[in-house]
Design an enzyme around this catalytic site. Structure first.
Site, mmCIF file in Angstrom:
data_model
loop_
_atom_site.group_PDB
_atom_site.id
_atom_site.type_symbol
_atom_site.label_atom_id
_atom_site.label_comp_id
_atom_site.label_asym_id
_atom_site.label_seq_id
_atom_site.Cartn_x
_atom_site.Cartn_y
_atom_site.Cartn_z
ATOM 1 N N CYS A 1 -5.356 1.484 4.579
ATOM 2 C CA CYS A 1 -3.847 0.967 3.491
ATOM 3 C C CYS A 1 -2.998 2.354 3.921
ATOM 4 C CB CYS A 1 -4.068 1.761 2.054
ATOM 5 S SG CYS A 1 -4.939 3.120 2.083
ATOM 6 N N CYS B 1 0.856 -1.273 -0.450
ATOM 7 C CA CYS B 1 0.364 -0.211 0.243
ATOM 8 C C CYS B 1 1.508 1.043 0.002
ATOM 9 C CB CYS B 1 -1.266 0.060 1.335
ATOM 10 S SG CYS B 1 -2.067 -0.917 1.492
ATOM 11 N N CYS C 1 -7.297 -7.413 -3.354
ATOM 12 C CA CYS C 1 -7.883 -6.746 -2.111
ATOM 13 C C CYS C 1 -9.581 -6.270 -1.984
ATOM 14 C CB CYS C 1 -7.342 -5.430 -1.204
ATOM 15 S SG CYS C 1 -5.207 -6.214 -1.585
#
Length: 234
Positions: free
Chosen positions: A221, A111, A196
C-alpha cells in the site's frame, strides 16, 4: 534458533526500543502478528504507544477486534487516525467509490489518502516505529531488516517478528489466548480494507487475498515502501 530464544530476543528488542528510542510507537492493523506484539507490549509493560489507521473501509470483524483489544489491554490504549475528509471526498467524487479496482495508480492513490497521510501524522514527533512484518509474508518483504532507518519518515523502523514463522505466530496466539480477527478463521490470512481483501485457496500465498487483481510485485500500500515521503505512489 528455537522458539523460546526467538521470543526472548523479540521481548529484548521491544524493551531496547522503549529505552533507546523513546517516544516509540507501534502500528497495529489488527492482524495476527500485530496481536502478538500488542500482547507482548502489554504483558511486559513496555512503554511503547500503539496506534491504528482506520481507513473508513475496514471489515466489521476488525472493528469487533478493535473493541476487544481496548477492553483486554487497557494499559496500552490505541490511538486511531482517520484520513482527511476532504481528500476522501475529492477522490470518491472524481474517480468513484471503488476506483481502486481500475488501475494500480488509482489503488495507490486511495492507499495514500487512507493510509500513508494518516501514518505520517501518527509518526510525527516519534523516534521509532514498530511493525508486525515478517519476511515470509510476501516477495516484497524478503529483503527487510529487523532494524532500518525509514528515510521517508525520518525515524528508525523495527520489525521484531521478522524471522517468526506463521506456525510460531499462531502457536503463540493459542498458547496465550490472545484475541484475533475472526476473518482468520475464514481463510483470510492477510487483512486490510474490506473491498481489497478476500479469502485464499489452499496452497495460495498468504498475501494472495490482498489486491488479488494486481501482480505480486505491486502488492504494497506504500506504508512499507522505502522513501515513501519522496515517492508516495511508487
Amino acid at each position: 534458533m528455537d522458539f523460546s530464544q526467538k521470543l526472548a530476543e523479540t521481548i529484548a528488542l521491544l524493551e531496547r526500543i522503549a529505552a533507546e528510542y523513546s517516544p516509540a510507537t507501534f502500528a497495529n492493523s489488527f492482524g495476527a502478528e500485530d496481536m502478538v506484539i500488542t500482547h507482548l507490549l502489554a504483558k511486559q509493560q513496555i512503554a511503547v504507544s500503539i496506534f491504528s489507521l482506520d481507513t473508513g473501509r475496514l471489515p466489521s470483524e476488525t472493528y469487533t477486534l478493535m473493541q476487544k483489544v481496548a477492553e483486554q489491554y487497557p494499559s496500552h490504549p490505541i490511538t486511531v487516525y482517520f484520513p482527511q475528509t476532504a481528500a476522501v471526498e475529492q477522490y470518491v467524487n472524481s474517480n468513484g467509490i471503488n476506483a481502486f479496482y481500475n488501475s494500480v495508480e488509482l489503488r495507490k492513490s486511495c492507499c495514500h489518502i487512507r493510509k500513508i497521510e494518516p501514518l505520517q501524522r501518527a509518526l510525527q514527533g516519534k523516534k521509532a516505529w514498530i511493525t508486525g512484518l515478517r519476511r515470509e509474508q510476501s516477495p516484497t518483504r524478503t529483503d527487510l531488516a529487523q532494524q532500518e532507518f525509514d528515510a521517508g519518515n525520518g525515524l528508525e523502523k523495527f520489525n521484531p517478528l521478522l524471522e517468526w514463522t506463521e506456525k510460531e505466530v499462531w502457536a503463540f496466539i493459542r498458547d496465550n489466548q490472545i484475541p484475533y480477527n475472526a476473518l482468520h478463521d475464514q481463510h483470510v490470512p492477510s487483512i486490510g480494507c474490506a473491498p481489497c481483501t478476500r479469502p485464499i485457496a489452499m496452497g495460495e500465498d498468504v498475501r494472495a487475498g490482498r489486491w488479488w487483481w494486481e501482480n505480486p510485485e505491486n502488492k504494497e500500500c506504500g506504508l512499507h515502501v522505502k522513501d515513501n515521503a519522496v515517492s508516495l505512489l511508487k
